[in-house]
Design a protein around this motif. Structure first.
Motif, PDB file in Angstrom:
ATOM      1  N   PRO A   6      56.454  71.235  26.309  1.00 51.87           N
ATOM      2  CA  PRO A   6      56.909  69.549  26.457  1.00 51.87           C
ATOM      3  C   PRO A   6      58.636  69.754  25.235  1.00 51.87           C
ATOM      4  O   PRO A   6      58.512  70.638  24.221  1.00 51.87           O
ATOM      5  N   ASP A   7      59.102  69.071  25.307  1.00 48.48           N
ATOM      6  CA  ASP A   7      60.614  68.513  24.750  1.00 48.48           C
ATOM      7  C   ASP A   7      59.911  68.784  22.961  1.00 48.48           C
ATOM      8  O   ASP A   7      60.676  69.720  21.857  1.00 48.48           O
ATOM      9  N   GLU A   8      58.852  67.764  23.075  1.00 44.86           N
ATOM     10  CA  GLU A   8      58.370  67.893  21.504  1.00 44.86           C
ATOM     11  C   GLU A   8      58.560  69.617  20.654  1.00 44.86           C
ATOM     12  O   GLU A   8      58.513  69.795  19.459  1.00 44.86           O
ATOM     13  N   PHE A  56      65.126  83.060  18.483  1.00 46.32           N
ATOM     14  CA  PHE A  56      65.481  82.374  17.574  1.00 46.32           C
ATOM     15  C   PHE A  56      65.814  82.601  16.577  1.00 46.32           C
ATOM     16  O   PHE A  56      66.160  81.679  15.821  1.00 46.32           O
ATOM     17  N   SER A  57      67.077  82.880  16.337  1.00 45.47           N
ATOM     18  CA  SER A  57      67.544  83.057  15.619  1.00 45.47           C
ATOM     19  C   SER A  57      68.981  82.450  16.274  1.00 45.47           C
ATOM     20  O   SER A  57      69.998  81.372  15.582  1.00 45.47           O
ATOM     21  N   ARG A  58      69.089  82.087  17.543  1.00 45.03           N
ATOM     22  CA  ARG A  58      70.597  81.060  17.971  1.00 45.03           C
ATOM     23  C   ARG A  58      69.651  79.262  19.052  1.00 45.03           C
ATOM     24  O   ARG A  58      70.303  79.160  19.706  1.00 45.03           O
ATOM     25  N   ILE A  59      68.039  79.138  18.237  1.00 46.18           N
ATOM     26  CA  ILE A  59      67.544  78.416  19.218  1.00 46.18           C
ATOM     27  C   ILE A  59      68.256  77.182  18.821  1.00 46.18           C
ATOM     28  O   ILE A  59      67.795  75.649  19.454  1.00 46.18           O
ATOM     29  N   GLY A  68      66.171  75.405  29.623  1.00 43.70           N
ATOM     30  CA  GLY A  68      67.654  76.141  28.547  1.00 43.70           C
ATOM     31  C   GLY A  68      67.809  76.698  27.879  1.00 43.70           C
ATOM     32  O   GLY A  68      67.821  78.167  27.537  1.00 43.70           O
ATOM     33  N   LEU A  69      66.331  77.100  27.339  1.00 39.51           N
ATOM     34  CA  LEU A  69      65.224  78.078  26.578  1.00 39.51           C
ATOM     35  C   LEU A  69      65.015  79.441  27.263  1.00 39.51           C
ATOM     36  O   LEU A  69      65.313  80.127  26.759  1.00 39.51           O
ATOM     37  N   ASP A 152      73.615  82.175  36.311  1.00 42.13           N
ATOM     38  CA  ASP A 152      74.427  82.481  34.709  1.00 42.13           C
ATOM     39  C   ASP A 152      73.555  84.004  34.782  1.00 42.13           C
ATOM     40  O   ASP A 152      74.386  83.989  33.755  1.00 42.13           O
ATOM     41  N   ILE A 153      72.888  84.556  34.315  1.00 38.96           N
ATOM     42  CA  ILE A 153      71.611  85.765  34.182  1.00 38.96           C
ATOM     43  C   ILE A 153      73.241  86.641  34.438  1.00 38.96           C
ATOM     44  O   ILE A 153      73.701  87.798  33.412  1.00 38.96           O
TER      45      ILE A 153
END
Length: 183
Positions: A6-8, A56-59, A68-69, A152-153
Motif C-alpha cells: 500500500p501507498d502508506e 533506500f538512499s534515494r527513496i 515507481g519504487l 525505462d530501465i
C-alpha cells in the motif's frame, strides 16, 4: 503477480520508518535476487544489498508509489549488473587450471542457475535468445515489470520493448515446438 504494498508503506519509508523499509525489502528483494541470479551475477546476494542501499538512499525522490519504487529497484539492479559485467571485462582473472590440485566441490553459480532451470530446459532456451530479448523477458517475467518500466530501465521505447518481447517469445515457442517434435 508481484506483491503490491500500500501507498502508506511508501509514505512511511519516505518518512524514515524502519518497519516500512523492512516490508519493502521483503516484498522486492526476492524478485531482484531472482533477476540478478538469472542474469548471471557472480554474487547475487551481495548485489541485492548494494541495490537496496542505493534504493533506500534515494527513496525520498521516488514518484509513482510502489510501482515507481519497483522501477527504481530494477533500474538500479540492472545498472549494478552492467557495472559488474564491465568490471569483469576490465579485470579478467586468468589462472592456470590444474585438475589434480582442484579441490572445489561446489558447482559454479552459472551451473547452479542453469541446473535449477534445467527441469524444463528453460536455461538453454533462454541462452538461444539474443541478449536484449533475454533481458526483456527476464525483466517482464521474473521481475514482473510493465513494458513501460522495462523501457525505462533499458533506455528504449515501449514499442521496441514490445517487439523484442514478441520476437523472444516467438523464438522460445519455436524452440519448444521443435523439442516436442523430437520427443
Amino acid at each position: 503477480m508481484a506483491h503490491v504494498l500500500p501507498d502508506e508503506v511508501m509514505s512511511a519509508a519516505q518518512a524514515g520508518d524502519p518497519e516500512a523499509f523492512s516490508r519493502i525489502y521483503a516484498a522486492l528483494a526476492p524478485a531482484v535476487a531472482g533477476y540478478l541470479q538469472a542474469r548471471g551475477a557472480e554474487d547475487p546476494e551481495a548485489c541485492v544489498q548494494e541495490v537496496f542501499l542505493t534504493v533506500f538512499s534515494r527513496i525520498g525522490t521516488v514518484r509513482g508509489g510502489y510501482q515507481g519504487l519497483r522501477t527504481l529497484a530494477f533500474s538500479v539492479a540492472h545498472a549494478r549488473y552492467v557495472d559488474e559485467v564491465r568490471r569483469r571485462a576490465r579485470r579478467p582473472r586468468l589462472a592456470e587450471y590444474d585438475p589434480d590440485t582442484d579441490t572445489r566441490t561446489a558447482d559454479s553459480a552459472e551451473s547452479l542457475v542453469l541446473g535449477s532451470l534445467a527441469g524444463s530446459e528453460v536455461g538453454q532456451q533462454l541462452q538461444a535468445l539474443n541478449p536484449e530479448q533475454r533481458e526483456v523477458l527476464l525483466l517482464r517475467v521474473v521481475a514482473d515489470l510493465s513494458l513501460e518500466q522495462v523501457a525505462d530501465i533499458m533506455g528504449k521505447s515501449t514499442g521496441s520493448i514490445k517487439q523484442m518481447q514478441r520476437r523472444g517469445l516467438l523464438k522460445l515457442k519455436s524452440l519448444v515446438e521443435r523439442q516436442e517434435v523430437l520427443v
